[in-house]
Design an enzyme around this catalytic site. Structure first.
Site, PDB file in Angstrom:
ATOM      1  N   HIS A  84      -8.133  -4.941  -1.242  1.00 57.42           N
ATOM      2  CA  HIS A  84      -6.892  -4.442  -0.659  1.00 57.42           C
ATOM      3  C   HIS A  84      -6.224  -5.447   0.278  1.00 57.42           C
ATOM      4  O   HIS A  84      -5.013  -5.530   0.352  1.00 57.42           O
ATOM      5  CB  HIS A  84      -7.195  -3.148   0.104  1.00 57.42           C
ATOM      6  CG  HIS A  84      -5.977  -2.311   0.375  1.00 57.42           C
ATOM      7  ND1 HIS A  84      -5.199  -1.779  -0.632  1.00 57.42           N
ATOM      8  CD2 HIS A  84      -5.403  -1.904   1.539  1.00 57.42           C
ATOM      9  CE1 HIS A  84      -4.206  -1.071  -0.093  1.00 57.42           C
ATOM     10  NE2 HIS A  84      -4.306  -1.144   1.215  1.00 57.42           N
ATOM     11  N   ASP A  99      -9.739  -3.799  -5.339  1.00 60.05           N
ATOM     12  CA  ASP A  99      -9.125  -2.973  -4.287  1.00 60.05           C
ATOM     13  C   ASP A  99      -9.760  -1.584  -4.261  1.00 60.05           C
ATOM     14  O   ASP A  99      -9.819  -0.893  -5.266  1.00 60.05           O
ATOM     15  CB  ASP A  99      -7.622  -2.851  -4.554  1.00 60.05           C
ATOM     16  CG  ASP A  99      -6.843  -2.365  -3.336  1.00 60.05           C
ATOM     17  OD1 ASP A  99      -7.414  -1.591  -2.541  1.00 60.05           O
ATOM     18  OD2 ASP A  99      -5.688  -2.765  -3.191  1.00 60.05           O
ATOM     19  N   SER A 131       0.848  -1.194   0.000  1.00 61.52           N
ATOM     20  CA  SER A 131       0.000   0.000   0.000  1.00 61.52           C
ATOM     21  C   SER A 131       0.888   1.249   0.000  1.00 61.52           C
ATOM     22  O   SER A 131       1.650   1.452  -0.928  1.00 61.52           O
ATOM     23  CB  SER A 131      -0.959  -0.032   1.191  1.00 61.52           C
ATOM     24  OG  SER A 131      -2.005   0.879   1.030  1.00 61.52           O
TER      25      SER A 131
END
Length: 685
Positions: free
Chosen positions: A657, A622, A537
């Protein structure tokens, strides 16, 4: 031998202009998950990855079985007592998902299964249960389900006494909900359908159509998001509005859900605070009066604006005040000093405060489920890089502790005494000392030849605490060293550590990581031929910046769901999270921030040079970092890199995610990553 060629994304130049600066994005077209050509490209990348790694498939399976064998499959949480029931989360052998249950009054009572997620998940490639909230009379429970991985939840209601799922259906929520004390009024958070920003609080009456739900609060400032919860005292419902730098709360007596919420303290830019109710006061954790590392204040519950706040624990330059836990006789304070978490026990009597003693320098400790005021027992968690996680009940009066549960490592091979954990300090280019936490087998020789995986995050003030991992043993037992770089941008060394790694100081995050790498090489923990880096991320942004700036230091890099197209994303306020991120990265609509972001944005700074071997992972659904960022990144890297090193994109077409939802499916993803690293080291067993 057949040569396998990587897919080539077609080039369709797209002009982007801002502040008289023109950027040409050849892969902008990938920003459309409804386009069959986009899906085809992602599938081709997956096919290429699978072909190129086919020789590791058996090894991946054995790694998966090895990691799975360490897990106690029929595991369960430590029960906690709340409102007359003991609550337990447990797993069964061979099952991917948890079972939520409760027992009335005693652990000897019959088990009542509330939610069996294994049954609920059938027919779904992805499943996540969230937001379980039991009504005060213990009859009903709200629960929320996400079957895409985009963190968009549908709330339903279950009658726990009959097992019936009520018709009530509330869509497009963040998942969380809370009951008023009347057992029929439910408050929940709604999300903007496009940006997924949590922006509205609604009130739902049990048994009614959600189309008739009343809007209670609308957060119109698109840099803020909202949430709702009930205080531990059960007296107040609280709506929180927060941005990166500013917070605001509204309170309502939980007995009168049809009254209006009242503002606790109106928002003032830069004023952060959080509130906890106890007896006739609110306790406030805040940075008021330039308390950079926060202080604790209190105010009467009928006079809540900041002019009424008085100090309880004053600000300290060297200690970050992170959280509090209130009991009838004690105040427990979670602090962070010199990068380490501390639990401070403070009797309200003012006599005999003390700290819980912790021996290691590579541990994490934190309070867990403490739902009652009237108890001397503090429940907290403890673990270190070599010590499995424990849940501990500590008697604050008698100063005795009972380990309620220690994580079991099955397989018979694990002995914590076979490993060494320590903290070392690297010097950054501006002279700042940066801590690194390290774990490895004791039989390692410090000769520069060891494979080493360096991990970091470095954003949002998120401190990277040291945690135990059963999966990590598969690397350690094959000779890897694991290192966590506690770089700026996190809050590991207090709030200034965060402030010096964001906005116009963001590059400190990247240079700290590189300087930690150089230190590990200089000290002969490893060498560029054996050094690997990993981040996800915002940590994937870190990976992108690092491989542009110092690719020669790393043999391989894993970038999970990486945020790499910083400028384009931050200029698109229709993408989830964007507007709320301006205080973290800056607003590129302002030229100063645009220019600074452009100078480090990984996608914009790819150049003709050699890059390390790289594995990039993403999820089609995501909602945090859109799949097209890593897809565009890898397409551009393929055209510019001047080496023949490996470059893979692996997209989970069913997840978001957080990756796969089942506990064993998630292990398969870790096995892919570990096999990538071990293959580069020539280790395939």
């Amino acid at each position: 031998m057949t040569t396998i060629f990587p897919p080539v994304a077609k080039i369709i130049p797209h002009t982007l202009e801002k502040h008289n600066d023109i950027r040409i994005d050849n892969y902008y077209w990938l920003n459309d998950r409804e386009n069959p050509e986009v899906i085809d490209y992602l599938n081709k990348e997956n096919d290429y990855y699978n072909e190129m790694t086919s020789h590791t498939k058996d090894f991946q399976k054995s790694l998966f079985e090895e990691m799975k064998s360490r897990i106690k499959e029929d595991d369960q949480s430590v029960p906690y007592l709340y409102n007359g029931y003991y609550y337990i989360t447990r797993f069964e052998i061979g099952q991917d998902y948890p079972i939520y249950s409760r027992k009335k009054g005693s652990l000897e009572a019959p088990e009542e299964i509330m939610f069996n997620c294994n049954e609920m998940a059938k027919g779904n490639a992805y499943f996540q249960l969230g937001g379980v909230s039991v009504s005060p009379d213990n009859q009903f429970a709200t629960f929320a389900v996400d079957t895409k991985g985009r963190r968009i939840y549908t709330i339903r209601v279950k009658n726990l006494l009959t097992g019936e799922i009520l018709p009530d259906t509330i869509e497009n929520t963040s998942g969380g909900s809370v009951w008023a004390n009347d057992n029929k009024t439910i408050f929940y958070t709604n999300q903007d359908k496009k940006t997924l920003r949590s922006d509205k609080i609604f009130k739902h009456n049990l048994g009614t159509d959600s189309k008739d739900d009343a809007l209670v609060f609308h957060e119109k400032d698109d840099t803020f998001s909202v949430y709702i919860y009930k205080e531990k005292s059960k007296k107040y419902l609280v709506i929180g509005s927060s941005s990166t730098l500013t917070s605001e709360y509204r309170t309502l007596n939980a007995n009168t859900p049809n009254e209006a919420f009242e503002v606790f303290q109106p928002r003032v830019r830069g004023l952060e605070y959080s509130i906890s109710h106890f007896e006739d006061h609110f306790y406030i954790l805040t940075n008021k009066d330039e308390a950079t590392n926060f202080k604790l204040m209190k105010t009467p519950e009928n006079a809540t604006s900041k002019e009424n706040w008085t100090d309880v624990i004053p600000h300290r330059e060297e200690v970050l005040l992170e959280d509090i836990e209130i009991f009838k006789e004690y105040l427990v304070v979670e602090e962070r000093a010199n990068g380490l978490t501390q639990l401070r026990i403070m009797p309200w009597s003012g006599k005999g405060e003390y700290y819980l003693p912790f021996e290691s320098e590579t541990y994490s400790a934190f309070t867990t489920t403490n739902v009652d005021f009237d108890t001397d027992i503090l429940r907290y968690g403890y673990q270190s890089l070599t010590t499995p996680s424990s849940v501990i009940d500590f008697n604050m009066k008698g100063k005795t502790k009972e380990i309620k549960k220690e994580q079991q490592v099955l397989g018979g091979n694990f002995d914590k005494n076979n490993y060494t954990e320590k903290r070392i300090w690297a010097t950054a280019q501006d002279g700042t000392k940066v801590p690194i936490s390290i774990v490895h087998r004791k039989d390692i020789t410090q000769n520069g030849k060891n494979p080493l995986l360096q991990y970091a995050y470095g954003s949002y003030g998120y401190s990277m605490d040291c945690t135990f991992s059963t999966t990590r043993l598969s690397l350690l037992d094959r000779g890897f060293i694991f290192a966590i770089a506690h770089i700026r941008g996190g809050e590991d060394l207090g709030r200034p550590w965060y402030e010096n790694g964001k906005l116009l100081k963001k590059k400190n995050t990247f240079t700290d990581f590189i300087d930690c790498s150089r230190f590990l090489i200089t000290e002969e923990y490893t060498s560029p031929e054996h050094l690997y880096a990993e981040g996800g991320s915002a940590g994937g942004l870190l990976m992108g910046a690092v491989v542009n700036a110092a690719p020669e230091l790393y043999h391989g890099v894993i970038a999970q769901v990486p945020f790499v197209d910083v400028i384009t994303t931050m200029l698109d306020d229709s993408i989830p999270l964007t507007t709320g991120e301006y205080d973290e990265w800056g607003n590129p609509n302002e030229k100063e921030y645009y220019d600074y972001m452009l100078s480090y944005s990984p996608y914009d700074n790819i150049k003709k040079q050699n890059y390390p071997n790289m594995l990039i992972t993403t999820g089609l659904h995501d909602s945090q970092v859109q799949y097209w960022e890593p897809a565009k990144w890898i397409a551009k890297l393929r055209t510019l890199k001047t080496d023949t090193n490996l470059l893979y994109l692996n997209t989970n077409m069913d997840a978001g995610h957080g990756g796969a939802s089942g506990r064993f499916e998630a292990l398969k993803e870790i096995a892919k990553e570990f096999s990538f690293l071990l293959d580069l080291e020539g280790i395939l067993k």
